[in-house]
Design a protein around this motif. Structure first.
Motif, PDB file in Angstrom:
ATOM      1  N   LEU A   8      17.542  84.349  22.533  1.00 46.21           N
ATOM      2  CA  LEU A   8      18.320  83.879  21.388  1.00 46.21           C
ATOM      3  C   LEU A   8      17.645  82.636  20.821  1.00 46.21           C
ATOM      4  O   LEU A   8      17.607  81.588  21.468  1.00 46.21           O
ATOM      5  CB  LEU A   8      19.768  83.567  21.804  1.00 46.21           C
ATOM      6  CG  LEU A   8      20.618  84.802  22.121  1.00 46.21           C
ATOM      7  CD1 LEU A   8      20.346  85.345  23.505  1.00 46.21           C
ATOM      8  CD2 LEU A   8      22.082  84.501  21.968  1.00 46.21           C
ATOM      9  N   GLY A   9      17.100  82.786  19.597  1.00 43.31           N
ATOM     10  CA  GLY A   9      16.325  81.708  18.998  1.00 43.31           C
ATOM     11  C   GLY A   9      14.865  81.920  19.352  1.00 43.31           C
ATOM     12  O   GLY A   9      14.401  81.507  20.408  1.00 43.31           O
ATOM     13  N   THR A  10      14.170  82.631  18.465  1.00 39.87           N
ATOM     14  CA  THR A  10      12.779  82.983  18.784  1.00 39.87           C
ATOM     15  C   THR A  10      11.833  82.158  17.918  1.00 39.87           C
ATOM     16  O   THR A  10      11.173  82.683  17.027  1.00 39.87           O
ATOM     17  CB  THR A  10      12.540  84.491  18.578  1.00 39.87           C
ATOM     18  OG1 THR A  10      13.417  84.932  17.572  1.00 39.87           O
ATOM     19  CG2 THR A  10      12.757  85.264  19.844  1.00 39.87           C
ATOM     20  N   GLY A  11      11.809  80.856  18.208  1.00 41.04           N
ATOM     21  CA  GLY A  11      10.828  79.968  17.580  1.00 41.04           C
ATOM     22  C   GLY A  11       9.589  79.954  18.456  1.00 41.04           C
ATOM     23  O   GLY A  11       9.188  80.985  18.995  1.00 41.04           O
ATOM     24  N   LYS A  12       9.014  78.762  18.606  1.00 44.18           N
ATOM     25  CA  LYS A  12       7.734  78.672  19.327  1.00 44.18           C
ATOM     26  C   LYS A  12       7.876  79.100  20.781  1.00 44.18           C
ATOM     27  O   LYS A  12       7.128  79.943  21.253  1.00 44.18           O
ATOM     28  CB  LYS A  12       7.195  77.258  19.225  1.00 44.18           C
ATOM     29  CG  LYS A  12       6.685  76.993  17.827  1.00 44.18           C
ATOM     30  CD  LYS A  12       5.991  75.669  17.697  1.00 44.18           C
ATOM     31  CE  LYS A  12       5.913  75.290  16.242  1.00 44.18           C
ATOM     32  NZ  LYS A  12       7.269  75.007  15.684  1.00 44.18           N
ATOM     33  N   ILE A  13       8.826  78.527  21.489  1.00 44.39           N
ATOM     34  CA  ILE A  13       8.875  78.843  22.923  1.00 44.39           C
ATOM     35  C   ILE A  13       9.517  80.214  23.149  1.00 44.39           C
ATOM     36  O   ILE A  13       9.091  80.969  24.020  1.00 44.39           O
ATOM     37  CB  ILE A  13       9.567  77.726  23.750  1.00 44.39           C
ATOM     38  CG1 ILE A  13       9.096  77.768  25.195  1.00 44.39           C
ATOM     39  CG2 ILE A  13      11.077  77.769  23.670  1.00 44.39           C
ATOM     40  CD1 ILE A  13       7.707  77.287  25.434  1.00 44.39           C
ATOM     41  N   GLY A  14      10.512  80.563  22.326  1.00 46.09           N
ATOM     42  CA  GLY A  14      11.155  81.877  22.460  1.00 46.09           C
ATOM     43  C   GLY A  14      10.158  83.003  22.242  1.00 46.09           C
ATOM     44  O   GLY A  14      10.101  83.958  23.019  1.00 46.09           O
TER      45      GLY A  14
HETATM   46  N1  LIG Z   1       8.015  74.041  22.176  1.00 44.45           N
HETATM   47  C1  LIG Z   1       7.899  73.798  23.473  1.00 44.45           C
HETATM   48  O1  LIG Z   1       6.791  73.531  24.005  1.00 44.45           O
HETATM   49  C2  LIG Z   1       9.089  73.833  24.366  1.00 44.45           C
HETATM   50  C3  LIG Z   1      10.376  73.914  23.868  1.00 44.45           C
HETATM   51  N2  LIG Z   1      11.449  73.951  24.720  1.00 44.45           N
HETATM   52  C4  LIG Z   1      12.803  74.034  24.209  1.00 44.45           C
HETATM   53  O2  LIG Z   1      12.933  75.251  23.521  1.00 44.45           O
HETATM   54  C5  LIG Z   1      13.844  75.124  22.452  1.00 44.45           C
HETATM   55  C6  LIG Z   1      13.193  75.607  21.174  1.00 44.45           C
HETATM   56  O3  LIG Z   1      12.068  74.792  20.895  1.00 44.45           O
HETATM   57  P1  LIG Z   1      10.937  75.302  19.903  1.00 44.45           P
HETATM   58  O4  LIG Z   1      10.657  76.731  20.182  1.00 44.45           O
HETATM   59  O5  LIG Z   1       9.846  74.292  19.988  1.00 44.45           O
HETATM   60  O6  LIG Z   1      11.708  75.135  18.511  1.00 44.45           O
HETATM   61  P2  LIG Z   1      11.682  76.087  17.220  1.00 44.45           P
HETATM   62  O7  LIG Z   1      12.351  75.289  16.145  1.00 44.45           O
HETATM   63  O8  LIG Z   1      10.296  76.606  17.011  1.00 44.45           O
HETATM   64  O9  LIG Z   1      12.604  77.305  17.653  1.00 44.45           O
HETATM   65  C7  LIG Z   1      13.998  77.329  17.606  1.00 44.45           C
HETATM   66  C8  LIG Z   1      14.405  78.620  16.917  1.00 44.45           C
HETATM   67  O10 LIG Z   1      15.790  78.822  17.060  1.00 44.45           O
HETATM   68  C9  LIG Z   1      16.267  79.411  15.866  1.00 44.45           C
HETATM   69  N3  LIG Z   1      17.735  79.224  15.833  1.00 44.45           N
HETATM   70  C10 LIG Z   1      18.437  78.083  15.690  1.00 44.45           C
HETATM   71  N4  LIG Z   1      19.754  78.331  15.710  1.00 44.45           N
HETATM   72  C11 LIG Z   1      19.893  79.675  15.902  1.00 44.45           C
HETATM   73  C12 LIG Z   1      20.986  80.533  16.033  1.00 44.45           C
HETATM   74  N5  LIG Z   1      22.244  80.070  15.974  1.00 44.45           N
HETATM   75  N6  LIG Z   1      20.759  81.838  16.235  1.00 44.45           N
HETATM   76  C13 LIG Z   1      19.495  82.330  16.317  1.00 44.45           C
HETATM   77  N7  LIG Z   1      18.404  81.561  16.187  1.00 44.45           N
HETATM   78  C14 LIG Z   1      18.606  80.252  15.992  1.00 44.45           C
HETATM   79  C15 LIG Z   1      15.517  78.707  14.783  1.00 44.45           C
HETATM   80  O11 LIG Z   1      15.547  79.430  13.581  1.00 44.45           O
HETATM   81  C16 LIG Z   1      14.127  78.629  15.400  1.00 44.45           C
HETATM   82  O12 LIG Z   1      13.351  79.785  15.103  1.00 44.45           O
HETATM   83  C17 LIG Z   1      14.248  73.657  22.405  1.00 44.45           C
HETATM   84  O13 LIG Z   1      15.511  73.510  22.992  1.00 44.45           O
HETATM   85  C18 LIG Z   1      13.186  72.955  23.223  1.00 44.45           C
HETATM   86  O14 LIG Z   1      13.709  71.816  23.884  1.00 44.45           O
HETATM   87  C19 LIG Z   1      11.287  73.966  26.074  1.00 44.45           C
HETATM   88  C20 LIG Z   1      10.046  73.899  26.611  1.00 44.45           C
HETATM   89  C21 LIG Z   1       8.849  73.787  25.828  1.00 44.45           C
END
Ligand SMILES: NC(=O)C1=CN([C@@H]2O[C@H](COP(=O)(O)OP(=O)(O)OC[C@H]3O[C@@H](n4cnc5c(N)ncnc54)[C@H](O)[C@@H]3O)[C@@H](O)[C@H]2O)C=CC1
Ligand SMILES: O=C(O)[C@@H]1CCC=N1
Length: 269
Positions: A8-14
């Motif tokens: 759920l939430g497929t940004g960078k880490i997803g």
């Molecule tokens: N980027 C990294 O290296 C790491 C990130 N994290 C954690 O992973 C999480 C995400 O980080 P990133 O991937 O960097 O951020 P991101 O901003 O690239 O990804 C977050 C994604 O969630 C989506 N989103 C937000 N609300 C939503 C909802 N209600 N339903 C569906 N999708 C939704 C956004 O559109 C976005 O694509 C954060 O909590 C971060 O602390 C953990 C370890 C490493």
């Protein structure tokens, strides 16, 4: 048992995790994803052959939910999920700072929650994922989380009280190394090397050093001493690093990352 896992939430880490799971042999038919924008959902379907669904459908269809939204979006996502998540689901959160208790109190009583801090090298199967149990997660739930994250790198169990520190070290860790490579490449330019060559030299030095750190069994001090010849070049560089307080800067930097993780604990940091 065949699990159905939703990201759920497929940004960078997803997305990094999703791609790694598929590489590790997960059948895309057993994987679901959710995304905020329809174009993004379609992109994920085309790229990975997975089904994009709503958050509510993910909660209904998957037995394992991996929450990979930003900490600031977690409260809203949990409000959306809570009517649909039953306590036979496993909820895995990858969000920095968010305690398992924050999630537990917004979901059905006794829902098992596991907190994981992965890092982006899951993209190349060299991830480091640090795993902690919430108050209703059993050893079976932890083993299931380890199976998922162990397919894309190493895993380590820690008490949840150490998760903010782990976030500062391995979660954010790759960024510090990229920063060092960027700075050292600039130094190469100053010394008159073409940028591409400077980049290649320092990246290979980093890979060589990383493999020696991992495989030699030697302490980093010993490895550094082996490079540092008497009255040679390396000691001149080390003296400058000490003069500029680089060790103290790194300690302060990781402390700041740990503190920021603590601040995110409320979910609206
Ligand atoms: N980027 C990294 O290296 C790491 C990130 N994290 C954690 O992973 C999480 C995400 O980080 P990133 O991937 O960097 O951020 P991101 O901003 O690239 O990804 C977050 C994604 O969630 C989506 N989103 C937000 N609300 C939503 C909802 N209600 N339903 C569906 N999708 C939704 C956004 O559109 C976005 O694509 C954060 O909590 C971060 O602390 C953990 C370890 C490493
Ligand atoms: O910068 C962040 O907040 C996330 C958590 C760890 C790595 N990236």
């Amino acid at each position: 048992m065949t699990h159905t896992v939703a990201v759920l939430g497929t940004g960078k880490i997803g997305e990094a995790l999703l791609s790694g799971m598929i590489r590790a042999g997960w059948n895309p038919a057993n994987l679901l994803v959710t995304a905020r924008r329809p174009e993004r959902a379609e992109e994920l379907r085309t790229r990975y052959g997975v089904d994009p669904v709503s958050n509510a459908d993910a909660a209904k269809r998957a037995d394992t939910l991996i929450l990979a939204v930003k900490p600031q979006d977690m409260g809203r996502l949990l409000d959306e999920l809570s009517p649909h998540v039953t306590s036979d689901r496993l909820v895995i959160s990858a969000a920095a700072g968010i305690p398992t208790a924050f999630i537990e109190e917004r979901l059905a009583a006794n829902t098992p929650v596991v907190r994981v801090m992965p890092n982006t090298p899951v993209l190349v199967d060299e991830g480091m994922s640090v795993i902690s149990a919430g108050s209703h997660a059993t050893p079976t739930h932890l083993a299931h989380a380890e199976e998922i994250f162990g397919g894309v790198g190493k895993t380590l169990r820690v008490p949840e009280s150490q998760q903010d520190a782990a976030t500062a070290l391995s979660g954010s860790g790759p960024a510090y190394f990229y920063y060092l490579v960027e700075a050292m490449t600039d130094a190469g330019i100053l010394l008159g090397l073409p940028r591409a060559q400077a980049h290649d030299l320092i990246v290979q030095a980093a890979i060589g050093a990383a493999v020696m750190l991992r495989d030699s069994g030697e302490h980093p001090v010993k490895l550094r001493e082996a490079v540092t010849s008497p009255a040679g070049t390396t000691i001149s560089a080390i003296r400058e690093l000490e003069n500029h307080g680089v060790r103290a800067a790194l300690i302060a930097a990781l402390e700041a990352a740990r503190d920021r993780s603590r601040e995110l604990a409320s979910g609206n940091g």
